[in-house]
Design an enzyme around this catalytic site. Structure first.
Site: not given
Length: 484
Positions: A330, A431
């Site tokens: 991310c 994630h």
């Protein structure tokens, strides 16, 4: 049957874990139970099936209860940002950016949202187990506090106070908290839990009797200090992990502890792997690791500047040249590129910052915020097409330089991330990718590992938690308190 509110004497006394454990035991007894936290302040978030953000702790508590996480379980989520402001998430959706003085004027409106979420859950479940926030007796904040006494009154809940004996002062913690409560709320307190006890339980027998005499309430349990290896709720519980003892058969993973680190829950499954030596540090170590990870960040530009200022950029670039595997997730993926720009100040001060230059890509932050659960597969050349699942929480888009596209994953039919030709520079927006056994073991196997930990480390940890809560909580007394 009464609802139950788990309130603490302060932050980080173990409310989240105890709430999860109690939910787990009740659910195993056939009670339809759901967790609830009116307001959470944390950078560890989870994305529900509906695409809404909630605190990761409430997702964990939902799984412990045997149910799917819902935005109603955490209707208000506050995610701190630089500049004394925070992103406000209401019912899973970004509702704006607020400073503290702005938030105070919004509390009554937000409590209407909290009430609606609670009532929807209460209509579906036999019991709601409420987790408080911080301390319920911050006197200057008590009037507008959404998560503690106001919530316990709304739910007509019986209160259990939790204190942390490991930090010392357990008598002052519990007695002081109880006596600072308004008299009507003191009447709701049916008992206390002493958490994180080290040593022989019998040595605290006199302390239990003294507490019960002092509080005129039962001690419902003395819970031993236990490393459950469950995800922490927020960075309050994230102490630097000192360099662990490493056997010759372990590989060393170094996770950079960014100032605004988020979703470090991504790495908890690796702590259960016997062949992985995992540590998190805020300064470059002297020893070169096998893997270095840039995790998620709530303030990508600010954390990227910090990487340059602290020498991390040059260190990681040197390690990458030496063959160390570099992984960015991310915000960490964004930092591995050539630059990150935030022209409108979505995550703090507007501006741009050079990246590490390890991935030929540029990132620009802009709305809307992407929050979704997603499935896919590994697609990079030389990798087995292993299934992956997880969730995305990010702003903006990362554009790889034309002609240099080397996506690592295929998510929902679209390319994601980047993988260097040698497979040692990796980036993704996904994630939770290490939560799933097939990907985790395939990734570790590429690093030469052929012995693995439990297939489902979260379930193993929750089972351990259930065993401890069953053994050390006085369930007959707690049952009477809630009317079971």
């Amino acid at each position: 049957m009464h609802n139950l509110a788990i309130l603490g004497t302060s932050s980080h006394v173990g409310k989240s874990v105890i709430t999860a454990g109690i939910c787990r035991v009740l659910a195993r007894r056939g009670i339809r139970v759901a967790p609830f936290k009116a307001q959470n302040m944390a950078l560890n978030a989870y994305v529900t099936a509906s695409g809404g953000e909630i605190g990761y702790a409430q997702a964990l508590q939902a799984w412990a209860s045997g149910i799917e996480p819902s935005v109603d379980m955490n209707p208000v989520l506050i995610k701190p940002e630089p500049g004394h402001r925070a992103q406000l998430i209401v019912q899973g959706t970004v509702a704006g950016h607020l400073k503290a003085e702005d938030y105070r004027g919004s509390r009554d409106r937000l409590f209407d949202v909290v009430k609606a979420s609670y009532e929807r859950l209460a209509a579906q479940y036999d019991m709601i187990v409420i987790e408080g926030a911080g301390s319920p007796v911050e006197l200057n904040l008590m009037e507008g506090d959404l998560a503690n006494l106001r919530m316990a009154r709304l739910a007509d809940a019986r209160i259990v106070l939790v204190g942390d004996i490991d930090r010392g002062g357990i008598f002052a913690q519990l007695y002081g908290t109880l006596k600072l409560l308004p008299e009507a709320d003191q009447a709701r307190v049916g008992g206390v839990l002493v958490n994180k006890f080290r040593g022989q339980r019998a040595l605290f027998d006199a302390g239990v009797h003294q507490l019960e005499a002092l509080l005129d309430r039962p001690v419902l349990g003395v819970i031993p200090w236990t490393d459950f290896r469950l995800p922490e709720e927020d960075s309050v519980g994230l102490a630097d992990m000192a360099e662990p003892t490493r056997s010759p058969r372990q590989i060393r993973w170094t996770v950079v502890r960014l100032p605004h680190i988020s979703n470090f829950t991504d790495f908890v499954p690796l702590a259960h792997e016997p062949a992985v030596s995992l540590h998190m540090v805020d300064r470059p170590p002297d020893t070169m690791p096998d893997v270095v990870v840039l995790p998620g960040s709530k303030a990508t530009l600010a954390d990227l500047r910090w990487l340059w200022e602290t020498g991390w950029v040059r260190t990681i670039q040197t390690w990458a040249a030496a063959g160390v595997t570099v992984l960015g997730i991310c915000g960490g993926y964004q930092m591995l590129g050539e630059s990150v720009s935030d022209p409108t100040g979505m995550e703090g001060r507007a501006g741009s910052q050079p990246g590490l230059g390890l991935i030929p890509a540029r990132t620009r932050l802009f709305p809307p915020k992407i929050t979704r659960q997603v499935t896919g597969t590994v697609r990079a050349p030389g990798w087995l097409p292993t299934p992956v699942t997880g969730y995305e929480i990010h702003n903006g888009r990362t554009e790889v330089t034309p002609g240099w596209e080397r996506p690592w994953l295929q998510l929902a039919g679209e390319p994601d991330g980047w993988c260097a030709p040698n497979g040692r520079i990796l980036g993704t927006y996904l994630h939770g990718l290490f939560d799933h056994v097939s990907f985790r073991q395939a990734f570790l196997a590429r690093l030469g590992i052929n012995r693995f930990g439990p297939a489902d480390p979260l379930e193993s940890a929750l089972t351990h938690l259930e065993e401890v809560i069953r053994e050390y909580v006085d369930w007959p007394t707690l049952d009477r308190l809630v009317g079971l």
